[in-house]
Design an enzyme around this catalytic site. Structure first.
Site, PDB file in Angstrom:
ATOM      1  N   GLY A 109       0.800  -1.220   0.000  1.00 36.79           N
ATOM      2  CA  GLY A 109       0.000   0.000   0.000  1.00 36.79           C
ATOM      3  C   GLY A 109       0.830   1.265   0.000  1.00 36.79           C
ATOM      4  N   SER A 191       4.602  -5.597  -2.683  1.00 36.48           N
ATOM      5  CA  SER A 191       4.777  -4.160  -2.906  1.00 36.48           C
ATOM      6  C   SER A 191       5.505  -3.552  -1.702  1.00 36.48           C
ATOM      7  CB  SER A 191       3.422  -3.502  -3.173  1.00 36.48           C
ATOM      8  OG  SER A 191       3.571  -2.221  -3.734  1.00 36.48           O
TER       9      SER A 191
END
Length: 537
Positions: A109, A191
């Site tokens: 995120g 991520s």
């Protein structure tokens, strides 16, 4: 309902059903540190305090104050340092069994959003395997990554990463109560979570706390990882203009967390193109009385070989860059596409607007688009490949190339090309271009609110079984294909060596190959030869 006792008190959990309709145990909202509120805001986490009675662990806890990944609404609270534990079975004194591998999940995120909630990270797929799963929340945005110059104020930065270290310490103290092995902990993330997993093996704080990592679609060398000191800018956005850091921190500790988030949103939106570094991310901490999470640049740590040498699995999705439209604010998309100088690597330390910067930008344009005026409509695939390389793959590839010079453990590299109905993020963004979107591998590891019904022996079922087998094999023994006769996988995954970046293409079928995107990676290696003095990432 079930009650167990851990170091800080008793927990009441509940039962769930895994993919195969077998029971497993669920413990939600387990605190692993004190709430970072008041004078603890922005500071390193403190150990959790014991509680009396039985704590209800049947409902999910709060995420950090942030904008929701999908709805974009403001959600969460500062009392967010909680984790979830899922286990197929609990230890029984009269029937002792071997402890299970632990998989410790860090959500992505961009360090700004996300959580450990089951809407995206349901445990049902992993609970069908013989592992214990831990999923954590950590502080996000400025609340997790503010840093100050004055080391006496106790805010050197990286508080969000220190939350993760505290959660790993919690695992060491408590995971045997859930049947997990504290000596076999695999940190995995996607991520920003992959960045965190990579940084954790580079940090001097983590020796003995983890034993393997899986970094999905990012690494510590990605250009968007670095943060910078920003307390003054945040305070000014909130109407406070005094530059004295002692007064600044006092002011920021008294403002509501939601107001801080709103200031962060305004700054990030306005500054996306104009500045080179974001306000929240990893920083090299100044020497102080506090143990640092990061004491040198990641590339310097990797080059020195002075880090935790642990088996690593790392890779990328073949068209990650399709997510660039979601990541880049709408006002910045046109200039980001039209001005190739924004794709000149920051690590080259070339001044934007200089003759050299424009020369490199022109080489990038010619390589990806040819000698024609590029438009998004006519060159979307090329643009998404460029975004894949500059935001994700290039630095992952270079990271592996640097590691292999000093690493004493195996590195397993992958390229994810599976496309089925489980590629949920691409579907959510209505992308009709071939390739696997950023985050799409998650649909094979976790059950989500968007996961369709999976028919036995369907392409989704067969692909999901293969992916989960690779991940859990690695968690169990540090080798994703320990049995070359495994009929589900049917392949032997060779690690990277000094001559070749061997990789497993996770497609249909699984297949071993060498040197991913060779022309594109050779282009970037040539670009980094322009100035050998700064060619290290």
């Amino acid at each position: 309902m079930v009650v167990i006792e851990i170091e800080s008190g008793k927990l009441r959990g509940k039962l769930g059903l895994d993919k195969l309709n077998n029971n497993f145990y669920i413990f939600h909202n387990v605190p692993y540190a004190q709430p970072p509120v008041g004078s603890l805001r922005f500071k390193a986490p403190r150990p959790v305090q014991p509680w009396k009675g039985i704590k209800d662990a049947t409902r999910e806890g709060s995420e950090c104050v942030s904008r929701h990944l999908i709805t974009r609404k403001i959600v969460g609270s500062e009392d967010c340092l909680n984790l979830n534990v899922y286990t197929p079975e609990l230890p029984q004194k009269n029937r002792p069994k071997p402890l299970k591998p632990v998989m410790f999940w860090i959500h992505g995120g961009i360090f700004m959003t996300g959580s450990n909630k089951t809407d995206l990270f349901g445990p049902e797929f992993l609970m069908a395997e013989d592992v214990v799963l831990v999923t954590i929340n950590y502080r996000l945005g400025i609340l997790g990554f503010l840093s100050l110059e004055d080391t006496s104020l106790g805010v050197p930065g990286n508080a969000g990463f220190k939350d993760m270290v505290m959660a790993l310490k919690w695992v060491q103290k408590n995971i045997t109560k859930f049947g997990g092995d504290p000596n076999n902990v695999t940190v995995f993330g996607e991520s920003a979570g992959a960045v965190a997993a990579h940084l954790l093996i580079l940090s001097p704080m983590t020796k003995g706390l983890l034993h393997k990592i899986i970094a999905q679609s990012a690494c510590a060398l990605n250009t968007w990882v670095g943060g910078r000191r920003s307390a003054k800018i945040v305070a000014e956005q909130l109407g406070f203009s005094n530059s004295d850091e002692r007064k600044l921190i006092s002011f920021l500790q008294g403002v509501s967390a939601v107001d801080i988030l709103k200031a962060q949103i305004k700054i990030d939106t306005a500054d996306f193109i104009e500045t080179d570094f974001r306000f929240f991310g990893a920083v090299v901490e100044k020497p102080s009385s506090e143990e640092p999470f990061l004491d040198r640049r990641p590339i310097d740590i990797i080059s020195s070989g002075d880090y935790n040498h642990l088996p690593m699995m790392i890779g990328y999705n073949d068209r990650e860059g399709m997510a660039i439209d979601q990541i880049v604010p709408s006002r910045a998309r046109a200039p980001f596409f039209e001005n190739m100088e924004f794709s000149v690597p920051l690590a080259l330390k070339v001044q934007r607007g200089s003759t050299l910067s424009k020369q490199i930008a022109n080489e990038i344009r010619l390589f990806y688009f040819g000698d024609v005026k590029q438009t998004r409509e006519e060159h979307q695939t090329q643009y998404f490949d460029l975004s894949t390389d500059t935001c994700f793959l290039r630095d992952i590839y270079f990271s592996v190339k640097h590691h292999i010079k000093t690493f004493t453990k195996p590195i397993y590299f992958y390229k994810f090309t599976l496309e089925t109905e489980l590629n949920i993020f691409k579907k959510l963004q209505n992308k009709n271009i071939a390739g696997v979107y950023h985050g799409d591998e998650l649909g094979y590891i976790f059950k989500t609110m968007f996961t369709p019904d999976i028919t036995p022996e369907s392409p989704e079922d067969l692909a999901q079984k293969k992916v989960i087998k690779l991940w859990t094999n690695f968690a169990a023994c540090g080798n994703p294909t320990p049995d070359s006769t495994d009929y589900i996988l049917g392949v032997k995954w060779k690690p990277v060596d000094t001559h070749n970046v061997n990789y497993l293409e996770i497609g249909n079928p699984l297949s071993m190959k060498s040197n991913p995107e060779p022309e594109r990676m050779a282009f970037w290696e040539k670009i980094f030869e322009i100035n050998p003095l700064v060619s290290k990432l």
